[in-house]
Design an enzyme around this catalytic site. Structure first.
Site, PDB file in Angstrom:
ATOM      1  N   LYS A   1       0.839  -1.202   0.000  1.00  0.00           N
ATOM      2  CA  LYS A   1       0.000   0.000   0.000  1.00  0.00           C
ATOM      3  C   LYS A   1       0.870   1.246   0.000  1.00  0.00           C
ATOM      4  O   LYS A   1       0.452   2.300  -0.504  1.00  0.00           O
ATOM      5  CB  LYS A   1      -0.979  -0.024   1.172  1.00  0.00           C
ATOM      6  CG  LYS A   1      -0.331  -0.015   2.563  1.00  0.00           C
ATOM      7  CD  LYS A   1      -0.069   1.385   3.068  1.00  0.00           C
ATOM      8  CE  LYS A   1       0.721   1.359   4.363  1.00  0.00           C
ATOM      9  NZ  LYS A   1       1.003   2.726   4.866  1.00  0.00           N
TER      10      LYS A   1
ATOM     11  N   THR B   1      -3.627   5.802   3.331  1.00  0.00           N
ATOM     12  CA  THR B   1      -2.369   6.385   2.871  1.00  0.00           C
ATOM     13  C   THR B   1      -2.458   7.007   1.485  1.00  0.00           C
ATOM     14  O   THR B   1      -1.612   7.816   1.115  1.00  0.00           O
ATOM     15  CB  THR B   1      -1.246   5.336   2.879  1.00  0.00           C
ATOM     16  OG1 THR B   1      -1.689   4.171   2.193  1.00  0.00           O
ATOM     17  CG2 THR B   1      -0.846   4.964   4.268  1.00  0.00           C
TER      18      THR B   1
END
Length: 317
Positions: free
Chosen positions: A182, A239
């Site tokens: 990620k 994020t």
């Protein structure tokens, strides 16, 4: 007692949360001056300015003083984890060792749990990962994380607090790769926003990046449902959409053609390099990761990277 090796923002935030649960917490810092200031001021202004440390949190410069408790949380960056374990024989594995970092080791192409297990055979190794910012945890805001371990649920109970909800999985590979990959996608998302390509492009990029996460994890033995949970999809959303993320901010700087503070650790840069090598060895296609790696290394111009991604062969989703 719970030991925390690493007095950065995340380690300090975890210390605060665990202390509020009633645990004695011993926090190790690499810099003796940082330890001295924490003892003198009752704060860790180097990492979390203005946040008061409760009396049950103590600062230490001797790593041996934070070992031997109910668990040891390792909160240093991923690329420093193996070297730290090599340098610290005091960490003998008698207590559970919990990695609180995200990435793939550049030297061994292993995740955090595998790095721990290789250096401390027989120790209970785990990873604590998921969508979380240190500032939120430190303020006592509700946060949920994934604890991945091949052993029982005692750690889950130990590390849970009224504001920190811990879910458990035995899919270590899936949780490791979700947290690692990620960061790479967050760099790509930041690049899209920094370049002014818009939110629609970011949504498309996140979706195709998520497909890469699931593809690589599955090939290495991880489960798709793990990637759909906190350690994968949850962390990806956080994020890729918040400027609190260093990876996202680094990507924005790439997209704008601006320099980024070299003092800040951006885990996704090293992870992209490692994953490109890992995927190539297994014949796994990772176009978003490959472009992030090429951009971060300065091997391709942004406009060329966009053109290459947009001109890939049309396919069924």
């Amino acid at each position: 007692m719970i030991g925390i090796a690493g007095a950065g923002a995340f380690g300090t935030a975890l210390a605060l949360a665990l202390a509020k649960r009633g645990h004695e917490v011993r926090l190790w810092a690499r810099n003796p001056d940082q330890v001295r200031l924490m003892r003198e001021t009752g704060r860790n202004d180097t990492a979390l300015p203005g946040v008061e440390l409760p009396g049950t949190v103590s600062a230490h410069e001797d790593i041996g003083e934070v070992c031997g408790g109910d668990a040891l949380l390792l909160t240093m960056p991923m690329q420093a984890l193996g070297g730290a374990l090599d340098a610290w024989p005091q960490i003998d594995g008698r207590q559970p060792l919990v990695a609180c970092c995200k990435g793939v080791d550049l030297t061994t192409l292993r995740g955090p749990v595998a790095v721990i297990e290789a250096r401390r055979p027989g120790a209970q190794a785990a990873i604590l990962t998921g969508p979380s910012f240190a500032a939120d945890i430190a303020r006592g805001l509700p946060t949920a994380l994934t604890l991945a371990t091949r052993d029982g649920g005692a750690l889950q109970e130990l590390l849970s607090t009224p504001t920190l909800r811990i879910y458990r999985t035995d899919d270590v590979i899936g949780a490791e790769l979700g947290g690692a990959l990620k960061n790479v996608v967050a760099i790509a998302a930041g690049t899209v926003i920094g370049a002014g390509l818009g939110d629609s492009a970011r949504a498309a990029l996140m979706t195709r990046g998520y497909a890469e996460m699931v593809r690589l994890a599955g090939a290495l033995g991880g489960r798709a449902e793990t990637l759909a949970g906190l350690s994968g999809f949850g962390d990806l959303v956080l994020t890729c959409t918040s400027a609190q993320s260093r990876n996202f901010r680094f990507g924005c700087a790439l997209g704008k053609g601006e320099a980024f503070d070299p003092r800040l650790t951006v885990e996704g840069v090293a992870t992209a390099r490692a994953v490109v090598e890992l995927a190539a060895g297994r014949g796994i296609e990772m176009p978003v990761t490959a472009m992030v790696n090429a951009l971060a290394l300065g091997r391709i111009a942004l406009n060329d990277a966009i053109e290459q991604l947009m001109s890939r062969p049309l396919k069924q989703e």
